[in-house]
Design an enzyme around this catalytic site. Structure first.
Site, short mmCIF file in Angstrom:
data_model
loop_
_atom_site.label_atom_id
_atom_site.label_comp_id
_atom_site.label_asym_id
_atom_site.label_seq_id
_atom_site.Cartn_x
_atom_site.Cartn_y
_atom_site.Cartn_z
N ASP A 1 4.22 -4.27 -5.00
CA ASP A 1 3.52 -4.27 -3.55
C ASP A 1 4.68 -2.93 -2.77
OD1 ASP A 1 2.12 -6.20 -3.73
OD2 ASP A 1 2.92 -7.63 -2.29
N LYS B 1 -1.57 -11.58 -6.56
CA LYS B 1 -1.98 -12.80 -6.43
C LYS B 1 -1.54 -13.91 -7.43
CE LYS B 1 -5.84 -11.08 -3.57
NZ LYS B 1 -5.15 -10.85 -2.17
N GLU C 1 -8.14 -11.05 -9.51
CA GLU C 1 -7.75 -9.61 -9.64
C GLU C 1 -7.65 -9.45 -11.21
OE1 GLU C 1 -5.13 -8.66 -5.51
OE2 GLU C 1 -4.05 -9.45 -7.11
N GLU D 1 -4.18 -18.93 11.03
CA GLU D 1 -3.15 -19.56 11.88
C GLU D 1 -3.90 -20.94 12.28
OE1 GLU D 1 -2.87 -16.92 15.16
OE2 GLU D 1 -4.85 -16.75 15.40
N ASP E 1 -1.58 -16.66 -0.88
CA ASP E 1 -0.89 -17.06 -2.22
C ASP E 1 -0.05 -18.38 -2.06
OD1 ASP E 1 -2.69 -15.27 -3.21
OD2 ASP E 1 -1.15 -13.49 -2.93
O1 RIB Z 1 -2.45 -11.59 -1.56
C1 RIB Z 1 -1.54 -10.55 -1.37
C2 RIB Z 1 -1.36 -9.76 -2.46
O2 RIB Z 1 -2.71 -9.23 -2.90
C3 RIB Z 1 -0.35 -8.70 -2.62
O3 RIB Z 1 1.01 -9.24 -3.26
C4 RIB Z 1 -1.07 -7.49 -3.39
O4 RIB Z 1 -0.44 -7.45 -4.53
C5 RIB Z 1 -2.28 -8.11 -3.61
O5 RIB Z 1 -2.50 -8.66 -4.89
#
Ligand code: RIB
Length: 289
Positions: free
Chosen positions: A14, A41, A140, A218, A247
Site C-alpha cells: 500500500d 485484502k 482480488e 460507522e 478486512d
Molecule cells: O481493503 C483495503 C485494501 O484494499 C488495501 O490494503 C489495498 O491493498 C487493497 O487491497
C-alpha cells in the site's frame, strides 16, 4: 488448540497519501504525508487473524521483486504461516491509496502477481494444510481460483467466508460453496442491483443458501436472525483512516468463527477490531493495539 484459519487471496504494497482533499480532474494538490505499508485484502485478513491468535495460513502469489521478501517477513512477524506462498516473475501487487481529512479512502489496485495465482497449487496447499476451521476469500484474485478452493474446502466440511471486495458478482458455483457472504453496503448494492435496506437484504438472503452479513461502516453491521434483520451498532469514534477496516472485520470474524464463538459474539469482535482500526493510520499498521 488454536483455531485454524486459511486465507486465499491478495497481498499488496500500500502506498498511502494523506491529503486534506483529493484532487479534481486536471488539478494538482499538496498532500500532508505519505506512508508505505503492507496491504491487500487477503493479507490484511490473514494478519488480523494472526494477531488475534489463530493458526493462520496464507495462500497468495508474490512477484519476483523487492516487495516479496518484505511481505513474507511481515507475515512472519504477524504469526502468519508462509509455507504456501507462490512466486511468479514480474511485480507484486501494489495499491496507491488516497486518504482525505475525513479518513475516507480511494484505492487503485494494480494486481500484478495476484492475477497469476495458481489454483492447482492452492488446492495442493490445502491438502497439505489439512482441514482448517475456516477458509476465507475475496475478489482480488481470479474468480476461477476462488471457485476451485471454495468448492474443495466446502465439500470437505470447512466453513467458508467470502468477502466480495472489490465489488463483483460471485458466480453461482462460488456462492453455492460459501457459508458466510460478507459484502459492505456498496458491494451489496452493486451485486444485488438495488439499494441496501432491510427489505432488500431479506430478499437477497432468501435467494441464496449462504448466511449474509452486510457491513455498514460507522453504522455497524446487519445480519439476519430468525428471518428478520438485526443491526449491531459500532461504537462511535473519530475516523483517521478507514483503509482496511473491512478486512479487519472479516479477519476478526473468521478468527471468532473458527474459535466457535456464537454469531453475535463473532460480529461484535469483528466490529470492535474494525472500529479500532479506523482510529489509526495505515492498513495493517492500524490493527495492533
Ligand atoms: O481493503 C483495503 C485494501 O484494499 C488495501 O490494503 C489495498 O491493498 C487493497 O487491497
Amino acid at each position: 488448540m488454536k483455531p485454524k484459519v486459511c486465507v486465499v487471496g491478495s497481498a499488496n504494497i500500500d502506498q498511502v497519501s494523506y491529503v486534506k482533499r483529493t484532487p479534481n480532474d486536471g488539478e494538482t494538490v499538496f498532500g500532508d504525508s505519505y506512508q508505505m505499508g503492507f496491504g491487500g485484502k487477503g493479507a490484511n485478513q490473514a494478519v488480523m487473524a494472526g494477531i488475534l491468535g489463530a493458526e493462520v495460513y496464507v495462500i497468495t502469489c508474490l512477484g519476483s521483486d523487492v516487495y516479496r521478501d518484505m511481505t513474507i517477513e511481515n507475515f512472519k512477524n504477524n504469526d502468519v504461516i508462509t509455507d504456501y506462498i507462490q512466486t511468479v516473475d514480474g511485480s507484486s501487487g501494489v495499491a496507491p491509496i488516497w486518504v482525505d481529512e475525513s479518513g475516507q479512502n480511494r484505492i487503485i489496485v494494480i494486481p500484478g502477481a495476484n492475477d497469476l495465482i495458481d489454483g492447482s497449487l492452492a488446492i495442493e496447499a490445502l491438502e497439505k494444510i489439512g482441514k482448517p476451521d475456516v477458509l476465507v476469500g475475496q475478489f482480488e484474485i481470479p474468480m476461477n481460483v476462488n471457485e476451485q478452493v471454495f468448492s474443495y474446502a466446502y465439500k470437505n466440511g470447512v466453513e467458508t467466508v467470502l468477502n466480495p471486495a472489490p465489488a463483483n458478482k460471485p458466480s453461482d458455483i462460488l456462492l453455492q460453496n460459501t457459508s458466510w457472504f460478507i459484502p459492505n453496503e456498496i458491494e451489496f448494492e452493486e451485486i444485488y442491483g438495488d439499494i441496501f435496506n432491510e427489505n432488500n437484504l431479506l430478499l437477497f438472503a432468501k435467494n441464496v443458501d449462504t448466511n449474509v452479513v452486510v457491513t455498514l461502516g460507522e453504522k455497524g453491521c446487519a445480519y439476519i436472525k430468525n428471518n428478520s434483520v438485526k443491526i449491531i451498532k459500532a461504537d462511535s469514534v473519530k475516523a483517521i483512516d478507514t483503509t482496511g477496516a473491512g478486512d479487519a472485520f472479516v479477519g476478526a470474524f473468521s478468527f471468532a468463527l473458527a474459535s466457535k464463538l456464537d454469531i453475535e459474539e463473532c460480529l461484535k469482535l469483528a466490529l470492535k477490531k474494525a472500529t479500532d482500526s479506523v482510529t489509526k493510520k495505515g492498513t495493517q499498521s492500524s490493527y495492533k493495539n
